[in-house]
Design a protein around this motif. Sequence first.
Motif, PDB file in Angstrom:
ATOM      1  N   ALA A  34       0.897  -1.202  -0.036  1.00  0.00           N
ATOM      2  CA  ALA A  34      -0.024  -0.094   0.027  1.00  0.00           C
ATOM      3  C   ALA A  34       0.726   1.389  -0.025  1.00  0.00           C
ATOM      4  O   ALA A  34       0.429   2.213  -0.798  1.00  0.00           O
ATOM      5  N   VAL A  35       2.042   1.268   0.705  1.00  0.00           N
ATOM      6  CA  VAL A  35       3.004   2.385   0.766  1.00  0.00           C
ATOM      7  C   VAL A  35       3.508   2.490  -0.762  1.00  0.00           C
ATOM      8  O   VAL A  35       3.544   3.756  -1.109  1.00  0.00           O
ATOM      9  N   ARG A  36       3.938   1.353  -1.243  1.00  0.00           N
ATOM     10  CA  ARG A  36       4.423   1.579  -2.576  1.00  0.00           C
ATOM     11  C   ARG A  36       3.348   2.262  -3.652  1.00  0.00           C
ATOM     12  O   ARG A  36       3.790   2.949  -4.501  1.00  0.00           O
ATOM     13  N   VAL A  37       2.314   1.987  -3.388  1.00  0.00           N
ATOM     14  CA  VAL A  37       1.092   2.454  -4.372  1.00  0.00           C
ATOM     15  C   VAL A  37       0.804   3.918  -4.031  1.00  0.00           C
ATOM     16  O   VAL A  37       0.729   4.667  -4.990  1.00  0.00           O
ATOM     17  N   TYR A  65       8.228  12.022  -1.920  1.00  0.00           N
ATOM     18  CA  TYR A  65       9.753  12.250  -1.546  1.00  0.00           C
ATOM     19  C   TYR A  65       9.567  12.078   0.016  1.00  0.00           C
ATOM     20  O   TYR A  65      10.353  11.253   0.508  1.00  0.00           O
ATOM     21  N   TRP A  66       8.670  13.138   0.858  1.00  0.00           N
ATOM     22  CA  TRP A  66       8.799  12.784   2.384  1.00  0.00           C
ATOM     23  C   TRP A  66       8.353  11.351   2.684  1.00  0.00           C
ATOM     24  O   TRP A  66       8.908  10.978   3.720  1.00  0.00           O
ATOM     25  N   LEU A  67       7.116  10.787   2.008  1.00  0.00           N
ATOM     26  CA  LEU A  67       6.912   9.558   2.397  1.00  0.00           C
ATOM     27  C   LEU A  67       7.833   8.334   2.276  1.00  0.00           C
ATOM     28  O   LEU A  67       8.214   7.556   3.045  1.00  0.00           O
ATOM     29  N   HIS A  68       8.613   8.474   1.117  1.00  0.00           N
ATOM     30  CA  HIS A  68       9.789   7.723   0.908  1.00  0.00           C
ATOM     31  C   HIS A  68      10.740   7.881   1.921  1.00  0.00           C
ATOM     32  O   HIS A  68      11.263   6.818   2.359  1.00  0.00           O
ATOM     33  N   GLN A  69      11.166   9.041   2.176  1.00  0.00           N
ATOM     34  CA  GLN A  69      11.901   9.307   3.325  1.00  0.00           C
ATOM     35  C   GLN A  69      11.640   8.703   4.597  1.00  0.00           C
ATOM     36  O   GLN A  69      12.543   8.107   5.244  1.00  0.00           O
ATOM     37  N   PHE A  70      10.627   8.913   4.929  1.00  0.00           N
ATOM     38  CA  PHE A  70       9.956   8.430   6.217  1.00  0.00           C
ATOM     39  C   PHE A  70       9.968   6.960   6.398  1.00  0.00           C
ATOM     40  O   PHE A  70      10.357   6.419   7.205  1.00  0.00           O
ATOM     41  N   SER A  71       9.649   6.214   5.168  1.00  0.00           N
ATOM     42  CA  SER A  71       9.667   4.919   5.056  1.00  0.00           C
ATOM     43  C   SER A  71      10.963   4.292   5.093  1.00  0.00           C
ATOM     44  O   SER A  71      11.028   3.380   5.745  1.00  0.00           O
ATOM     45  N   LEU A  94       2.516   2.207  10.763  1.00  0.00           N
ATOM     46  CA  LEU A  94       1.413   3.157  10.655  1.00  0.00           C
ATOM     47  C   LEU A  94       1.383   4.005  11.748  1.00  0.00           C
ATOM     48  O   LEU A  94       0.925   5.024  11.776  1.00  0.00           O
ATOM     49  N   GLN A  95       1.510   3.331  13.091  1.00  0.00           N
ATOM     50  CA  GLN A  95       1.417   4.082  14.249  1.00  0.00           C
ATOM     51  C   GLN A  95       2.238   5.457  14.144  1.00  0.00           C
ATOM     52  O   GLN A  95       1.982   6.728  14.644  1.00  0.00           O
ATOM     53  N   ALA A  96       3.766   5.086  13.679  1.00  0.00           N
ATOM     54  CA  ALA A  96       4.598   6.367  13.429  1.00  0.00           C
ATOM     55  C   ALA A  96       4.008   7.320  12.639  1.00  0.00           C
ATOM     56  O   ALA A  96       4.333   8.388  12.766  1.00  0.00           O
ATOM     57  N   LEU A  97       3.567   6.944  11.480  1.00  0.00           N
ATOM     58  CA  LEU A  97       3.013   7.680  10.389  1.00  0.00           C
ATOM     59  C   LEU A  97       1.923   8.580  10.869  1.00  0.00           C
ATOM     60  O   LEU A  97       1.740   9.641  10.665  1.00  0.00           O
ATOM     61  N   PHE A  98       0.875   7.942  11.763  1.00  0.00           N
ATOM     62  CA  PHE A  98       0.005   8.578  12.256  1.00  0.00           C
ATOM     63  C   PHE A  98       0.394   9.861  13.087  1.00  0.00           C
ATOM     64  O   PHE A  98      -0.378  10.961  13.126  1.00  0.00           O
ATOM     65  N   ALA A 113      -1.602   8.314   6.682  1.00  0.00           N
ATOM     66  CA  ALA A 113      -1.587   7.168   7.035  1.00  0.00           C
ATOM     67  C   ALA A 113      -2.933   6.633   6.902  1.00  0.00           C
ATOM     68  O   ALA A 113      -3.072   5.398   6.388  1.00  0.00           O
ATOM     69  N   PHE A 114      -4.174   7.443   6.700  1.00  0.00           N
ATOM     70  CA  PHE A 114      -5.495   7.135   6.452  1.00  0.00           C
ATOM     71  C   PHE A 114      -5.488   6.612   5.209  1.00  0.00           C
ATOM     72  O   PHE A 114      -6.267   5.729   4.639  1.00  0.00           O
ATOM     73  N   ARG A 115      -4.906   7.223   4.287  1.00  0.00           N
ATOM     74  CA  ARG A 115      -4.482   6.843   2.866  1.00  0.00           C
ATOM     75  C   ARG A 115      -4.043   5.417   2.527  1.00  0.00           C
ATOM     76  O   ARG A 115      -4.525   4.659   1.954  1.00  0.00           O
ATOM     77  N   ILE A 116      -3.104   5.122   3.451  1.00  0.00           N
ATOM     78  CA  ILE A 116      -2.493   3.743   3.252  1.00  0.00           C
ATOM     79  C   ILE A 116      -3.626   2.861   3.778  1.00  0.00           C
ATOM     80  O   ILE A 116      -3.519   1.801   3.226  1.00  0.00           O
TER      81      ILE A 116
END
Length: 130
Positions: A22-25, A39-45, A57-61, A68-71
Amino acid sequence: MDLKRIAKDTTKTLVSYLTYQAVRVVIAQLDETEPKRAYWLHQFSSRERIQDGEAYLQALFRERQDLAFRILTVREHLANEISEFLPEMLRSSVQEANMEQRRQQLERITQLDLTTPTASDLSESSDEDS
């Protein structure tokens, strides 16, 4: 053999893998529409442990609730889409993989090693010399 525990562990692993997918999508979608967020999500991941989907997901929230909701939404969609044919694919993939492993092992144990003479080859050659 505790089949219930094995099923729970397998489900947890599968959920984490679906989180990863889901993160990749979402990153691919954002790449087309909002490259900075992608880019931000890639760096976070790359900083967070995505192997544990729930901890990720908890860290992303805590940092970007909207992503996070989108994922979560994409993960649920993926689960719904694959759940229909996953059991049969899993069974047939395991059967095919097991058959291939058995075939390769049978080939290994029945293959003649022509480069290393056996004890009977050595005794035959000494008999011929006499």
